[in-house]
Design an enzyme around this catalytic site. Sequence first.
Site, PDB file in Angstrom:
ATOM      1  N   GLY A  27      41.723  41.340  42.020  1.00  0.00           N
ATOM      2  CA  GLY A  27      42.310  42.661  42.237  1.00  0.00           C
ATOM      3  C   GLY A  27      43.719  42.774  41.703  1.00  0.00           C
ATOM      4  O   GLY A  27      44.150  41.970  40.882  1.00  0.00           O
ATOM      5  N   HIS A  33      43.209  42.949  32.962  1.00  0.00           N
ATOM      6  CA  HIS A  33      41.868  43.055  33.571  1.00  0.00           C
ATOM      7  C   HIS A  33      41.068  44.168  32.893  1.00  0.00           C
ATOM      8  O   HIS A  33      39.873  44.014  32.638  1.00  0.00           O
ATOM      9  CB  HIS A  33      41.972  43.401  35.061  1.00  0.00           C
ATOM     10  CG  HIS A  33      42.659  42.372  35.896  1.00  0.00           C
ATOM     11  ND1 HIS A  33      43.887  42.579  36.451  1.00  0.00           N
ATOM     12  CD2 HIS A  33      42.266  41.131  36.281  1.00  0.00           C
ATOM     13  CE1 HIS A  33      44.238  41.513  37.157  1.00  0.00           C
ATOM     14  NE2 HIS A  33      43.279  40.620  37.069  1.00  0.00           N
ATOM     15  N   GLY A 144      39.613  35.672  31.323  1.00  0.00           N
ATOM     16  CA  GLY A 144      40.740  35.784  30.392  1.00  0.00           C
ATOM     17  C   GLY A 144      41.237  34.431  29.920  1.00  0.00           C
ATOM     18  O   GLY A 144      41.213  33.443  30.670  1.00  0.00           O
ATOM     19  N   GLN A 150      41.015  27.388  33.444  1.00  0.00           N
ATOM     20  CA  GLN A 150      39.972  27.991  34.284  1.00  0.00           C
ATOM     21  C   GLN A 150      38.779  28.403  33.424  1.00  0.00           C
ATOM     22  O   GLN A 150      37.615  28.154  33.777  1.00  0.00           O
ATOM     23  CB  GLN A 150      40.547  29.203  35.019  1.00  0.00           C
ATOM     24  CG  GLN A 150      39.503  30.062  35.711  1.00  0.00           C
ATOM     25  CD  GLN A 150      40.129  31.171  36.541  1.00  0.00           C
ATOM     26  OE1 GLN A 150      40.576  30.924  37.639  1.00  0.00           O
ATOM     27  NE2 GLN A 150      40.155  32.387  36.020  1.00  0.00           N
ATOM     28  N   SER A 182      50.219  39.656  34.277  1.00  0.00           N
ATOM     29  CA  SER A 182      49.761  38.871  35.427  1.00  0.00           C
ATOM     30  C   SER A 182      50.138  39.613  36.693  1.00  0.00           C
ATOM     31  O   SER A 182      51.213  40.232  36.758  1.00  0.00           O
ATOM     32  CB  SER A 182      50.453  37.496  35.422  1.00  0.00           C
ATOM     33  OG  SER A 182      50.322  36.891  36.694  1.00  0.00           O
TER      34      SER A 182
HETATM   35  O1  PAF Z   1      41.274  34.354  37.691  1.00  0.00           O
HETATM   36  C1  PAF Z   1      41.062  34.825  38.823  1.00  0.00           C
HETATM   37  O2  PAF Z   1      41.455  35.952  39.127  1.00  0.00           O
HETATM   38  C2  PAF Z   1      40.327  33.990  39.865  1.00  0.00           C
HETATM   39  O3  PAF Z   1      40.640  32.649  39.736  1.00  0.00           O
HETATM   40  C3  PAF Z   1      38.797  34.213  39.847  1.00  0.00           C
HETATM   41  C4  PAF Z   1      38.192  33.745  38.539  1.00  0.00           C
HETATM   42  C5  PAF Z   1      38.493  35.676  40.070  1.00  0.00           C
HETATM   43  C6  PAF Z   1      38.154  33.396  40.978  1.00  0.00           C
HETATM   44  O4  PAF Z   1      38.656  33.762  42.225  1.00  0.00           O
END
Ligand code: PAF
Length: 275
Positions: A27, A33, A144, A150, A182
Amino acid sequence: MNVVDTVRGLRAARAKLGSVALVPTMGNLHDGHLSLVRQAQAIGHPVAVSIFVNPLQFSPADDFNRYPRTLEEDCEKLRLVGCDLVFAPSPEEMYPSPQSFFVQPAPALADDLEGRARPGFFVGVCTVVLKLFSLVEPSDAIFGKKDYQQLLTIQEMTRQFGLGINIHAGETVREADGLARSSRNGYLSPAERAEAPFLYACLKDAAEQCRRGRTDFPAIEQAAAHALSGRSGWSPEYVVVRDRRTLGMPAAGHPMVVLAAARLGSTRLIDNLEV
Ligand code: PAF
């Protein structure tokens, strides 16, 4: 746009959609996003966005309680961009009993860099992402490149578990002065906000050195960390040149990425740049 906050609601909404592309988020949505949502739309399936601040990926020292929660504004932005489904569960809905099964990623990916700085972080991320995948059943999911480690960890998890989901990488969206978008940028004071693009400037400089053919990577890394710590307010955690596909040690001629994490005042910023 359908907004649901229960697994039951999700299943009912999901059944009407066929294949979907999922954009998992926590969120407090910004242009970064929304560009992932547009990329997901370009795949050609309806788009689902999950909004969940996942307690499993925060350590006690992290910012779980102060992490911005802006569901109404987020839904408005998603409505405008033409998102089809929002899944915004509460922690109790997502974890009806305390989670006691976890995804443990390989140490080479998960205990280095972000994983070293934030122990348990990738266990929490992989566990919630696997759960989101199993609830939403997407054909595609977008993550992203801003969170490069990640992205690679989730790509590898998806491959090793044979989840059959196409993982797409979304480009980092930057402010005009270079600062990567961010949600945590909102923690910066005006003076820190003015200083923050210096992290990207250091990455650009280090990437340029690599592009010119320098292979003394430790010297490049140290110079960048030194440049950061020489300015007021910065405490660098790492600046490293790594192999782009594995995040292992770089080898000349292989695609590379420069990754950095640093605190500016009390705000932790991360960024990276492909060479
Ligand atoms: O990058 C994020 O916002 C979080 O790490 C994710 C991938 C939604 C997992 O909670």
